[in-house]
Design a protein around this motif. Structure first.
Motif, PDB file in Angstrom:
ATOM      1  N   ASN A 101     -25.095 -35.875   5.294  1.00 13.43           N
ATOM      2  CA  ASN A 101     -25.452 -37.036   4.463  1.00 13.43           C
ATOM      3  C   ASN A 101     -24.219 -37.426   3.654  1.00 13.43           C
ATOM      4  O   ASN A 101     -24.283 -37.680   2.448  1.00 13.43           O
ATOM      5  CB  ASN A 101     -26.623 -36.664   3.539  1.00 13.43           C
ATOM      6  N   LEU A 102     -23.074 -37.483   4.341  1.00 13.61           N
ATOM      7  CA  LEU A 102     -21.795 -37.519   3.641  1.00 13.61           C
ATOM      8  C   LEU A 102     -21.562 -38.803   2.847  1.00 13.61           C
ATOM      9  O   LEU A 102     -20.989 -38.763   1.756  1.00 13.61           O
ATOM     10  CB  LEU A 102     -20.642 -37.290   4.632  1.00 13.61           C
ATOM     11  N   ASP A 103     -21.992 -39.952   3.350  1.00 15.36           N
ATOM     12  CA  ASP A 103     -21.750 -41.200   2.615  1.00 15.36           C
ATOM     13  C   ASP A 103     -22.380 -41.157   1.225  1.00 15.36           C
ATOM     14  O   ASP A 103     -21.741 -41.497   0.225  1.00 15.36           O
ATOM     15  CB  ASP A 103     -22.312 -42.404   3.391  1.00 15.36           C
ATOM     16  N   GLU A 104     -23.636 -40.728   1.156  1.00 11.72           N
ATOM     17  CA  GLU A 104     -24.323 -40.665  -0.139  1.00 11.72           C
ATOM     18  C   GLU A 104     -23.760 -39.544  -1.009  1.00 11.72           C
ATOM     19  O   GLU A 104     -23.628 -39.693  -2.226  1.00 11.72           O
ATOM     20  CB  GLU A 104     -25.828 -40.481   0.059  1.00 11.72           C
ATOM     21  N   VAL A 105     -23.393 -38.429  -0.396  1.00 12.02           N
ATOM     22  CA  VAL A 105     -22.801 -37.319  -1.150  1.00 12.02           C
ATOM     23  C   VAL A 105     -21.466 -37.733  -1.755  1.00 12.02           C
ATOM     24  O   VAL A 105     -21.178 -37.449  -2.927  1.00 12.02           O
ATOM     25  CB  VAL A 105     -22.648 -36.074  -0.248  1.00 12.02           C
ATOM     26  N   LEU A 106     -20.630 -38.418  -0.975  1.00 15.06           N
ATOM     27  CA  LEU A 106     -19.328 -38.851  -1.500  1.00 15.06           C
ATOM     28  C   LEU A 106     -19.495 -39.856  -2.640  1.00 15.06           C
ATOM     29  O   LEU A 106     -18.722 -39.841  -3.606  1.00 15.06           O
ATOM     30  CB  LEU A 106     -18.470 -39.449  -0.381  1.00 15.06           C
ATOM     31  N   LYS A 107     -20.496 -40.729  -2.553  1.00 11.44           N
ATOM     32  CA  LYS A 107     -20.767 -41.646  -3.660  1.00 11.44           C
ATOM     33  C   LYS A 107     -21.146 -40.863  -4.912  1.00 11.44           C
ATOM     34  O   LYS A 107     -20.668 -41.159  -6.012  1.00 11.44           O
ATOM     35  CB  LYS A 107     -21.880 -42.632  -3.301  1.00 11.44           C
ATOM     36  N   ALA A 108     -22.008 -39.867  -4.746  1.00  8.45           N
ATOM     37  CA  ALA A 108     -22.406 -39.043  -5.890  1.00  8.45           C
ATOM     38  C   ALA A 108     -21.209 -38.296  -6.466  1.00  8.45           C
ATOM     39  O   ALA A 108     -21.055 -38.205  -7.697  1.00  8.45           O
ATOM     40  CB  ALA A 108     -23.507 -38.067  -5.474  1.00  8.45           C
ATOM     41  N   LEU A 109     -20.339 -37.757  -5.610  1.00  2.00           N
ATOM     42  CA  LEU A 109     -19.158 -37.040  -6.085  1.00  2.00           C
ATOM     43  C   LEU A 109     -18.208 -37.985  -6.824  1.00  2.00           C
ATOM     44  O   LEU A 109     -17.571 -37.599  -7.815  1.00  2.00           O
ATOM     45  CB  LEU A 109     -18.434 -36.369  -4.922  1.00  2.00           C
ATOM     46  N   GLU A 110     -18.097 -39.234  -6.341  1.00  5.10           N
ATOM     47  CA  GLU A 110     -17.267 -40.216  -7.039  1.00  5.10           C
ATOM     48  C   GLU A 110     -17.788 -40.441  -8.457  1.00  5.10           C
ATOM     49  O   GLU A 110     -17.007 -40.480  -9.418  1.00  5.10           O
ATOM     50  CB  GLU A 110     -17.256 -41.537  -6.271  1.00  5.10           C
ATOM     51  N   ILE A 111     -19.099 -40.590  -8.578  1.00  3.95           N
ATOM     52  CA  ILE A 111     -19.696 -40.808  -9.901  1.00  3.95           C
ATOM     53  C   ILE A 111     -19.461 -39.597 -10.804  1.00  3.95           C
ATOM     54  O   ILE A 111     -19.157 -39.730 -11.988  1.00  3.95           O
ATOM     55  CB  ILE A 111     -21.200 -41.107  -9.759  1.00  3.95           C
ATOM     56  N   MET A 112     -19.569 -38.401 -10.254  1.00  4.96           N
ATOM     57  CA  MET A 112     -19.363 -37.191 -11.045  1.00  4.96           C
ATOM     58  C   MET A 112     -17.930 -37.084 -11.572  1.00  4.96           C
ATOM     59  O   MET A 112     -17.703 -36.592 -12.679  1.00  4.96           O
ATOM     60  CB  MET A 112     -19.683 -35.948 -10.214  1.00  4.96           C
ATOM     61  N   THR A 113     -16.950 -37.545 -10.779  1.00  2.59           N
ATOM     62  CA  THR A 113     -15.552 -37.285 -11.109  1.00  2.59           C
ATOM     63  C   THR A 113     -14.793 -38.490 -11.653  1.00  2.59           C
ATOM     64  O   THR A 113     -13.689 -38.328 -12.178  1.00  2.59           O
ATOM     65  CB  THR A 113     -14.804 -36.756  -9.866  1.00  2.59           C
TER      66      THR A 113
END
Length: 346
Positions: free
Chosen positions: A162-174
């Protein structure tokens, strides 16, 4: 029409929202601040937006923050929270306080396709990918969020699936517009999927943890069917092309099963497999799950493995077992909740 959730949108996506509504461009950063810094639950609380713009926003959007529906607390301080993920489906986030560290294990899917033999989540089968909203909500809406020091993408599901959504979440976190955390506070754990593995390494600076569990290909395939599609030797060869010696940590997770992968023969194979990689190994005691004929190794065996590997140059730790009294194994609480719902319908 269902309203669009704002929580979990990147700054670029928020800019698209305000543009579509005819709001000034700077409103996107204001909304991001309310969501990720001030963590409001209502658009009405975004008081530096005009009443007109708040009304425009409320017509088509909502914050999308949802509190957990259940929690189980362990005697050791671990807390497992249950969140809704669509109608009649649930995911778990596990809070692990430990002296100066406070870690949250976050889910990325409802169920999982990987069907690892030792994992309760895999027994559910795959149901759905979580959206960035549902991933971020596990952090935003849990009660101890202000105590957090670390995030681990190691809950239900396979993050690389589910990499697209995970990368979006990681962007928001960092990102500075989001939580502004260092990538060193975040670890993504994966069984290793060919699709997405290299992309994650190159697009994210977060730590990487690979679920290994056996250095022997045939045995790993029995424990983890994903080995058939992308072998651990291929993964290790790919990882040798990247530098993990400085800011970023590479680790391998190794659940120790009694009489299965717990002898020094396996330790020697681990040394061969991981030679040349700057990495560490985390040994983990197995939490028993229903219907699976595997047992956890005893601590004497765990200590022998750790000491042997460390003495031969492979830094190895034993991860403390936590929450054994509260459905500790990943996926057990959500499975119990879904079974409870089924019984109510009968």
């Amino acid at each position: 029409m269902p309203k669009q959730t704002l929580l979990g949108l990147t700054l670029a996506e928020l800019q698209e929202v305000v543009k579509r509504l005819g709001m000034p461009g700077f409103a996107a950063k204001q909304i991001a601040s309310w969501l990720y810094d001030k963590k409001v639950n209502s658009i009405d609380d975004m008081t530096n937006l005009s009443l007109k713009h708040r009304d425009l926003l409320k017509d088509v959007c909502e914050v999308g923050a949802d509190a957990p529906v259940d929690a189980m607390r362990s005697v050791d301080g671990t807390v497992k929270y249950l969140y809704r993920a669509g109608e009649k489906h649930f995911v778990e986030a596990v809070y692990i306080p430990d002296e100066e560290r406070a870690t949250l294990c976050v889910s990325s899917q409802v169920g999982c396709k990987m069907n690892c033999k030792f994992c309760m989540t895999g027994k559910q089968g795959f149901i759905a990918n979580l959206t960035a909203n549902q991933i971020i909500n596990q952090i935003n809406s849990f009660p101890e969020r202000d105590k957090l020091t670390n995030i681990v993408m190691m809950g239900m599901g396979e993050p690389l699936d589910n990499l697209d959504e995970v990368l979006k979440a990681l962007e928001i976190m960092t990102s500075s517009y989001g939580y502004g955390w260092s990538p060193k506070r975040i670890t993504l754990s994966t069984v290793g999927l060919r699709k997405g593995f290299q992309r994650f390494i190159e697009e994210s600076e977060c730590h990487l943890a690979v679920s290994l569990h056996s250095p022997v290909a045939m045995q790993r395939r029995e424990l983890m069917p994903a080995e058939k599609a992308f072998s651990i030797t291929e993964m290790v060869d790919l990882l040798k092309n990247y530098d993990f010696s400085k800011q970023r940590r590479l680790s391998f997770e190794y659940i120790v099963f009694k009489g299965v992968n717990d002898s020094l023969l396996y330790a020697k194979e681990l040394l061969k497999l991981l030679r040349g990689l700057d990495c560490r190994v985390n040994l983990i005691r197995f939490h028993a799950i229903p219907g699976v004929d595997l047992e956890g190794a005893d601590m004497e065996t765990m200590n022998k493995l750790r000491d042997y590997l460390t003495s031969h140059g492979l830094f190895t730790t034993i991860r403390a077992s936590r929450g054994e009294d509260i459905f500790a194994a990943c996926g057990m609480l959500s499975t119990a909740k879904q079974e409870e719902n089924k019984q109510e319908l009968i």
